[in-house]
Design an enzyme around this catalytic site. Structure first.
Site, PDB file in Angstrom:
ATOM      1  N   CYS A   1     -12.169 -35.097   4.293  1.00 47.16           N
ATOM      2  CA  CYS A   1     -10.748 -34.766   4.404  1.00 47.16           C
ATOM      3  C   CYS A   1     -10.128 -35.394   5.646  1.00 47.16           C
ATOM      4  O   CYS A   1     -10.753 -35.461   6.701  1.00 47.16           O
ATOM      5  CB  CYS A   1     -10.594 -33.240   4.478  1.00 47.16           C
ATOM      6  SG  CYS A   1     -10.908 -32.451   2.897  1.00 47.16           S
TER       7      CYS A   1
ATOM      8  N   ARG B   1     -13.812 -30.384  -4.918  1.00 46.01           N
ATOM      9  CA  ARG B   1     -14.889 -30.873  -4.055  1.00 46.01           C
ATOM     10  C   ARG B   1     -15.671 -29.719  -3.459  1.00 46.01           C
ATOM     11  O   ARG B   1     -16.847 -29.864  -3.112  1.00 46.01           O
ATOM     12  CB  ARG B   1     -14.286 -31.647  -2.862  1.00 46.01           C
ATOM     13  CG  ARG B   1     -14.061 -33.092  -3.084  1.00 46.01           C
ATOM     14  CD  ARG B   1     -13.778 -33.747  -1.768  1.00 46.01           C
ATOM     15  NE  ARG B   1     -14.801 -33.394  -0.789  1.00 46.01           N
ATOM     16  CZ  ARG B   1     -14.606 -33.295   0.513  1.00 46.01           C
ATOM     17  NH1 ARG B   1     -13.427 -33.522   1.018  1.00 46.01           N
ATOM     18  NH2 ARG B   1     -15.582 -32.980   1.326  1.00 46.01           N
TER      19      ARG B   1
ATOM     20  N   ASP C   1     -12.355 -23.881   9.003  1.00 41.27           N
ATOM     21  CA  ASP C   1     -12.176 -24.039   7.557  1.00 41.27           C
ATOM     22  C   ASP C   1     -11.456 -22.851   6.923  1.00 41.27           C
ATOM     23  O   ASP C   1     -10.996 -22.932   5.784  1.00 41.27           O
ATOM     24  CB  ASP C   1     -13.544 -24.238   6.862  1.00 41.27           C
ATOM     25  CG  ASP C   1     -14.120 -25.624   7.143  1.00 41.27           C
ATOM     26  OD1 ASP C   1     -13.422 -26.453   7.753  1.00 41.27           O
ATOM     27  OD2 ASP C   1     -15.278 -25.877   6.748  1.00 41.27           O
TER      28      ASP C   1
ATOM     29  N   ARG D   1     -12.098 -37.593  13.489  1.00 41.37           N
ATOM     30  CA  ARG D   1     -13.482 -37.337  13.055  1.00 41.37           C
ATOM     31  C   ARG D   1     -14.456 -38.489  13.358  1.00 41.37           C
ATOM     32  O   ARG D   1     -15.091 -39.034  12.446  1.00 41.37           O
ATOM     33  CB  ARG D   1     -13.519 -36.965  11.567  1.00 41.37           C
ATOM     34  CG  ARG D   1     -12.588 -35.842  11.212  1.00 41.37           C
ATOM     35  CD  ARG D   1     -12.732 -35.401   9.775  1.00 41.37           C
ATOM     36  NE  ARG D   1     -13.800 -34.426   9.600  1.00 41.37           N
ATOM     37  CZ  ARG D   1     -14.102 -33.872   8.431  1.00 41.37           C
ATOM     38  NH1 ARG D   1     -13.431 -34.193   7.351  1.00 41.37           N
ATOM     39  NH2 ARG D   1     -15.079 -33.007   8.352  1.00 41.37           N
TER      40      ARG D   1
ATOM     41  N   LYS E   1     -21.400 -25.090   0.167  1.00 38.06           N
ATOM     42  CA  LYS E   1     -21.178 -26.545   0.055  1.00 38.06           C
ATOM     43  C   LYS E   1     -21.763 -27.273   1.259  1.00 38.06           C
ATOM     44  O   LYS E   1     -22.540 -28.215   1.105  1.00 38.06           O
ATOM     45  CB  LYS E   1     -19.671 -26.824  -0.041  1.00 38.06           C
ATOM     46  CG  LYS E   1     -19.276 -28.260   0.275  1.00 38.06           C
ATOM     47  CD  LYS E   1     -17.774 -28.392   0.300  1.00 38.06           C
ATOM     48  CE  LYS E   1     -17.192 -29.494   1.104  1.00 38.06           C
ATOM     49  NZ  LYS E   1     -17.628 -29.745   2.447  1.00 38.06           N
ATOM     50  N   ASN E   2     -21.416 -26.807   2.452  1.00 41.45           N
ATOM     51  CA  ASN E   2     -21.821 -27.562   3.642  1.00 41.45           C
ATOM     52  C   ASN E   2     -23.328 -27.539   3.883  1.00 41.45           C
ATOM     53  O   ASN E   2     -23.873 -28.415   4.544  1.00 41.45           O
ATOM     54  CB  ASN E   2     -21.077 -27.043   4.878  1.00 41.45           C
ATOM     55  CG  ASN E   2     -19.610 -27.467   4.859  1.00 41.45           C
ATOM     56  OD1 ASN E   2     -19.221 -28.291   4.033  1.00 41.45           O
ATOM     57  ND2 ASN E   2     -18.815 -26.896   5.740  1.00 41.45           N
TER      58      ASN E   2
HETATM   59  C1  UD1 Z   1     -18.542 -29.749   9.397  1.00 42.25           C
HETATM   60  C2  UD1 Z   1     -18.113 -29.223   8.058  1.00 42.25           C
HETATM   61  C3  UD1 Z   1     -16.616 -28.951   8.029  1.00 42.25           C
HETATM   62  C4  UD1 Z   1     -16.214 -28.063   9.190  1.00 42.25           C
HETATM   63  C5  UD1 Z   1     -16.757 -28.587  10.509  1.00 42.25           C
HETATM   64  C6  UD1 Z   1     -16.489 -27.649  11.676  1.00 42.25           C
HETATM   65  C7  UD1 Z   1     -19.721 -30.308   6.609  1.00 42.25           C
HETATM   66  C8  UD1 Z   1     -19.986 -31.321   5.554  1.00 42.25           C
HETATM   67  N1  UD1 Z   1     -18.466 -30.210   7.050  1.00 42.25           N
HETATM   68  O1  UD1 Z   1     -17.857 -30.992   9.553  1.00 42.25           O
HETATM   69  O2  UD1 Z   1     -16.302 -28.312   6.797  1.00 42.25           O
HETATM   70  O3  UD1 Z   1     -14.809 -28.046   9.268  1.00 42.25           O
HETATM   71  O4  UD1 Z   1     -18.172 -28.802  10.418  1.00 42.25           O
HETATM   72  O5  UD1 Z   1     -17.004 -26.404  11.417  1.00 42.25           O
HETATM   73  O6  UD1 Z   1     -20.594 -29.562   7.008  1.00 42.25           O
HETATM   74  N2  UD1 Z   1     -16.735 -34.844  16.642  1.00 42.25           N
HETATM   75  C9  UD1 Z   1     -16.748 -35.918  17.515  1.00 42.25           C
HETATM   76  N3  UD1 Z   1     -17.824 -36.761  17.485  1.00 42.25           N
HETATM   77  C10 UD1 Z   1     -18.873 -36.597  16.631  1.00 42.25           C
HETATM   78  C11 UD1 Z   1     -18.862 -35.496  15.763  1.00 42.25           C
HETATM   79  C12 UD1 Z   1     -17.774 -34.626  15.781  1.00 42.25           C
HETATM   80  O7  UD1 Z   1     -15.803 -36.113  18.277  1.00 42.25           O
HETATM   81  O8  UD1 Z   1     -19.798 -37.396  16.663  1.00 42.25           O
HETATM   82  C13 UD1 Z   1     -15.577 -33.931  16.618  1.00 42.25           C
HETATM   83  C14 UD1 Z   1     -14.826 -34.040  15.279  1.00 42.25           C
HETATM   84  O9  UD1 Z   1     -13.901 -35.097  15.295  1.00 42.25           O
HETATM   85  C15 UD1 Z   1     -14.175 -32.692  15.172  1.00 42.25           C
HETATM   86  C16 UD1 Z   1     -15.191 -31.754  15.862  1.00 42.25           C
HETATM   87  O10 UD1 Z   1     -16.023 -32.598  16.652  1.00 42.25           O
HETATM   88  O11 UD1 Z   1     -12.984 -32.694  15.890  1.00 42.25           O
HETATM   89  C17 UD1 Z   1     -16.031 -30.962  14.893  1.00 42.25           C
HETATM   90  O12 UD1 Z   1     -16.801 -31.813  14.122  1.00 42.25           O
HETATM   91  P1  UD1 Z   1     -18.178 -31.406  13.442  1.00 42.25           P
HETATM   92  O13 UD1 Z   1     -18.626 -30.067  13.913  1.00 42.25           O
HETATM   93  O14 UD1 Z   1     -19.095 -32.548  13.583  1.00 42.25           O
HETATM   94  O15 UD1 Z   1     -17.730 -31.279  11.946  1.00 42.25           O
HETATM   95  P2  UD1 Z   1     -18.308 -32.003  10.691  1.00 42.25           P
HETATM   96  O16 UD1 Z   1     -19.796 -32.023  10.739  1.00 42.25           O
HETATM   97  O17 UD1 Z   1     -17.591 -33.286  10.440  1.00 42.25           O
END
Ligand code: UD1
Length: 416
Positions: free
Chosen positions: A116, A396, A304, A121, A22-23
């Site tokens: 979610c 999803r 996850d 985030r 998915k990701n």
């Molecule tokens: C992706 C995955 C999700 C997985 C996560 C961590 C997708 C669509 N989703 O989510 O399933 O749980 O990686 O493996 O691929 N953060 C910040 N600022 C930012 C970006 C992130 O503070 O600009 C923080 C987030 O709030 C969170 C952490 O970093 O606490 C991890 O986020 P990130 O690795 O970016 O996850 P996603 O890309 O949202």
């Protein structure tokens, strides 16, 4: 509203084929917009997030054709039309249109992404990355307006190895002038998959899968082709299920390397399994040992998989702990596990799980995608019947979950 009805207690035997990730797929569809005319993505899972992404592609005037699990995308007449909020808010991955549309048109208007509710985030790291490439970003109400006269390669150090920020900056940098270097990049397999796609379209990109990624801009990307890598989260979910109620349950078509940490944790819990090239065969473990888990970025233990693993730990001997370091509020599903008879204590981002509890069927609500997976597993091992409401969140991310589980002997169905 449809619900999932689960009758617990059946042993599961046979084969579960793992779908495309998915990701990865949710990043590859937006990435396809970087190609001038066409591209092809193979092994795309049929899940709700993909349905919404395809709707966004339609808004952007792309044509696409779906044959089995293959999607061919025609971007010849791509238009930078506004993406309606009711589409972008359906999932987290809509933020990848920021990177691709910025690269293609130097102008993007898009609302804050959904996904979610498991923490705040923010997307500040994505924004900082775009700004470093020369863009200006304005937030008006819920909408980001991103503009760039020119995009110029830069060295960008991520304060945190964010998956989304790494991919988004990579996408934006594909057409920037010169070289972009992302330091402290996330190393998840999905990032490698997206980089391979960009390479196939003619992009010069090195280091994906390590903490430093180098991208050399190129305006001429076209005809990218890629197979979506196997979904490591789906694979690990079903392997955990096998440890709970499998009888030579075979989980096929996965990449063993991608779930190395989860397999090591299972071994630590005294669970044995057989691995073949792209298959894991696993049976119910009679004596699961307690353990301590800390979620980390890849190659660490994936956040996850934390919820399904906690369902396993409710059946361990002794007490386990889980430290969730990625998200601030990812234990909501434990309220529902408790309704089934589990004993867990949440202290901020530390969860304590008492093992050896008997779970009983209950009427539950799915709080988020992976929390929902934990509840499906719990329903399948519980005595009695479990009803899960708000199941669209599970759909999803898990392709054909009902069909796959039914095929191996589970009593699970969607009821209206
Ligand atoms: C992706 C995955 C999700 C997985 C996560 C961590 C997708 C669509 N989703 O989510 O399933 O749980 O990686 O493996 O691929 N953060 C910040 N600022 C930012 C970006 C992130 O503070 O600009 C923080 C987030 O709030 C969170 C952490 O970093 O606490 C991890 O986020 P990130 O690795 O970016 O996850 P996603 O890309 O949202």
């Amino acid at each position: 509203m449809p619900k999932l009805k689960i009758e617990g207690g059946n042993l599961l035997t046979g084969k579960i084929e793992i779908s495309g990730s998915k990701n990865s797929a949710v990043a590859l569809l937006p990435a396809a917009l970087l190609c001038k005319t066409k591209s092809k993505i193979l092994s795309v899972p049929k899940i709700r997030d993909i349905e919404y992404l395809l709707k966004i592609l339609e808004v952007l005037n792309c044509k696409y054709e779906i044959k089995n699990q293959e999607i061919e995308i025609d971007t010849t007449n791509l238009k930078n039309n506004p993406i309606p909020e009711e589409l972008s808010e359906q999932m987290r991955a809509s933020y990848y249109f920021m990177g691709t549309l910025l690269a293609r048109f130097h102008h993007v208007e898009i609302s804050f992404p959904g996904g979610c509710v498991i923490g705040a985030r923010p997307i500040d790291l994505h924004i900082k990355g775009f700004e470093a490439l020369g863009a200006t970003v304005t937030l008006i109400k819920n909408k980001y307006i991103i503009d760039a006269e020119n995009l110029t390669g830069a060295t960008i150090h991520l304060d945190f190895a964010s998956v989304g920020a790494t991919i988004n900056i990579m996408l934006a940098a594909t057409r920037a002038k010169g070289v972009t270097i992302i330091e402290n990049a996330a190393q998840e397999p999905e990032i490698v998959n997206v980089a391979e796609f960009l390479k196939s379209a003619g992009c010069e990109i090195e280091g994906a899968g390590t903490s430093t990624i180098k991208i050399t801009g190129n305006e001429e990307l076209d005809e990218g082709i890629i197979k979506v890598c196997p979904d490591r989260i789906e694979a690990a979910t079903y392997i955990i299920l096998g440890a709970l109620i499998g009888q030579n349950l075979s989980i096929k078509n996965l990449n063993i390397e991608h779930i190395d940490k989860v397999l090591k944790k299972l071994s630590e819990c005294g669970i044995s399994y057989e691995t073949k090239e792209n298959e894991v065969i696993i049976s119910k473990c009679k004596k699961i040992l307690s353990t301590n888990i800390v979620t980390e970025t890849y190659p660490g233990f994936p956040t996850d998989i934390q919820p399904p693993f906690v369902t396993l730990l409710t059946q361990a001997e002794g007490t386990s702990t889980v430290l969730e370091t990625i998200y601030e509020s990812r234990f909501k599903y434990t309220e529902y596990l408790k309704k089934m008879g589990a004993t867990t204590i949440t202290d901020q981002n530390l969860l304590t799980v008492k093992g050896g509890t008997t779970l009983t069927g209950a009427e539950l609500y799915v709080p988020d995608l992976r929390g929902g997976a934990a509840l499906v597993l719990a329903g399948l091992i519980a005595t009695g019947t479990t009803y899960l409401d708000n199941i669209s969140l599970i759909l999803r991310g898990y392709e054909d979950i009902v069909e796959k589980l039914t095929k191996v002997g589970a009593k699970i169905e969607i009821i209206e």
